[in-house]
Design a protein around this motif. Structure first.
Motif, PDB file in Angstrom:
ATOM      1  N   ASN A 121       0.820  -1.221   0.000  1.00 35.75           N
ATOM      2  CA  ASN A 121       0.000   0.000   0.000  1.00 35.75           C
ATOM      3  C   ASN A 121       0.850   1.266   0.000  1.00 35.75           C
ATOM      4  O   ASN A 121       0.448   2.283  -0.555  1.00 35.75           O
ATOM      5  N   GLN A 122       2.000   1.201   0.646  1.00 33.28           N
ATOM      6  CA  GLN A 122       2.855   2.376   0.732  1.00 33.28           C
ATOM      7  C   GLN A 122       3.503   2.706  -0.618  1.00 33.28           C
ATOM      8  O   GLN A 122       3.975   3.821  -0.816  1.00 33.28           O
ATOM      9  N   MET A 123       3.478   1.749  -1.537  1.00 36.78           N
ATOM     10  CA  MET A 123       4.190   1.966  -2.813  1.00 36.78           C
ATOM     11  C   MET A 123       3.649   3.126  -3.638  1.00 36.78           C
ATOM     12  O   MET A 123       4.417   3.800  -4.325  1.00 36.78           O
ATOM     13  N   THR A 124       2.344   3.370  -3.565  1.00 37.52           N
ATOM     14  CA  THR A 124       1.793   4.483  -4.357  1.00 37.52           C
ATOM     15  C   THR A 124       2.395   5.812  -3.880  1.00 37.52           C
ATOM     16  O   THR A 124       2.304   6.808  -4.582  1.00 37.52           O
ATOM     17  N   ARG A 125       3.000   5.816  -2.692  1.00 34.55           N
ATOM     18  CA  ARG A 125       3.549   7.050  -2.142  1.00 34.55           C
ATOM     19  C   ARG A 125       4.969   7.355  -2.603  1.00 34.55           C
ATOM     20  O   ARG A 125       5.424   8.472  -2.479  1.00 34.55           O
ATOM     21  N   TRP A 126       5.694   6.336  -3.045  1.00 33.21           N
ATOM     22  CA  TRP A 126       7.086   6.621  -3.424  1.00 33.21           C
ATOM     23  C   TRP A 126       7.476   6.033  -4.767  1.00 33.21           C
ATOM     24  O   TRP A 126       8.393   6.524  -5.417  1.00 33.21           O
TER      25      TRP A 126
END
Lengths: 213, 213
Positions: B178-183
């Motif tokens: 889920n955190q991937m869309t952020r970086w």
């Protein structure tokens, strides 16, 4: 494994930074922090802050000439404190692997102690439009993330960690922490630190069972 | 370890769901999807969508009577597709551990193939105000997350995974995704699937070096 830096130290450092309620500017800061955390920096106006604080916009201007001044005090001040307490814990840790652990655990304590300022900083970092504020936030976030990467590099060099890509390893660990504001209830069964203790066990030792019969 | 479900299958399933540009309603959906992804459901008005589509609000109403109808088509439709492709991959996998891997990899393919709808769904889930839309989104997200927990339970029962808390193990794995869309830059060196392959190696086998000299 023993936790070297007691949670109370971080709470005290955060407390020193945290707004006091007996004081008008600090009251304003507390409100602004909560709004930045909920709606982001761009989504919060001085009018919103004045309304919540039940003061006029003129009274707000008397304390803070603009939103940038509040941002500096809240987001950059909080990130600076985070970096300082994490760096102190990392420097006190005896081995690179323990430095990685302390980095994560003290960050968790910081999130536990002041989730609003953590979220305000995180929103500014992830959702902010291009601005001087965002540039300054990014510089501090880079300093924070570089500190973890340095610990990981040392752990790999010392043969404590497998030689994975350092940046990706850092992202892997920080993802678990950063995502916590999205699901973790600070009033729930486990503290942020207790969740991160579990996550560190999973990340360091792996989910796969090692003793197969 | 071999990847059982080729990436192309997921891309095809997503393509079937994805808006086509030669068609006015589908054009509107594509625009609404992009706006929901950038600004969230609450932060996007029908006026914004009409302006981007260069049509009148009346013309927009002709195709979609309200924002909820667009939301149903985009966010719920996309989540439904995600669950279906992931479930098919999980069911085809030969072992519980491989089911966990396939769950993560096929989810990564889905994110790669249609990041806008992933982000629109994620925003609706995390940032949405209480509404029927949010309730429906949460039900589907629960279905999606329960599928992973079931695989983890099976992996523990089969002795393939260590007996960590199942919910926390699921969150640990999903946080990294889920955190991937952020970086993560989808046009960068590594695809979403390639990052998740690395993450899975870290999560399953652990960061700690096992062979110490």
């Amino acid at each position: 494994m023993a936790t070297r830096r007691p949670k109370e130290d971080t709470a005290a450092a955060v407390e020193e930074f945290r707004p006091r309620v007996d004081n008008r500017p600090e009251q304003i800061i507390g409100i602004a922090c909560r709004l930045f955390a909920r709606r982001g920096y761009e989504g919060t106006s001085l009018r919103d802050i004045a309304e919540e604080a039940k003061i006029t916009k003129a009274a707000l201007y008397y304390h803070f000439p603009n939103k940038e001044a509040l941002f500096h005090r809240i987001v950059l001040g909080s990130l600076r404190t985070l970096i300082d307490v994490v760096r102190a814990a990392v420097e006190a840790a005896p081995t690179p692997l323990e430095k990685v652990r302390q980095y994560m655990l003290v960050s968790a304590d910081f999130m536990d102690a002041d989730r609003d300022s953590w979220m305000a900083g995180s929103n500014a970092f992830w959702m902010g439009a291009e601005s001087e504020q965002r540039t300054l936030t990014i510089a501090l976030r880079n300093e924070y993330e570089t500190l973890l990467r340095t610990c990981i590099e040392e752990a790999i060099a010392a043969g404590e960690f497998k030689p994975h890509n350092v940046a990706l390893t850092g992202r892997f660990l920080l993802s678990s922490l950063n995502q916590m504001t999205r699901w973790h209830n600070p009033k729930g069964k486990l503290s942020t630190r207790e969740v991160i203790e579990e996550y560190l066990d999973m990340a360091l030792n792996g989910l796969k069972a090692t003793e197969r019969s």
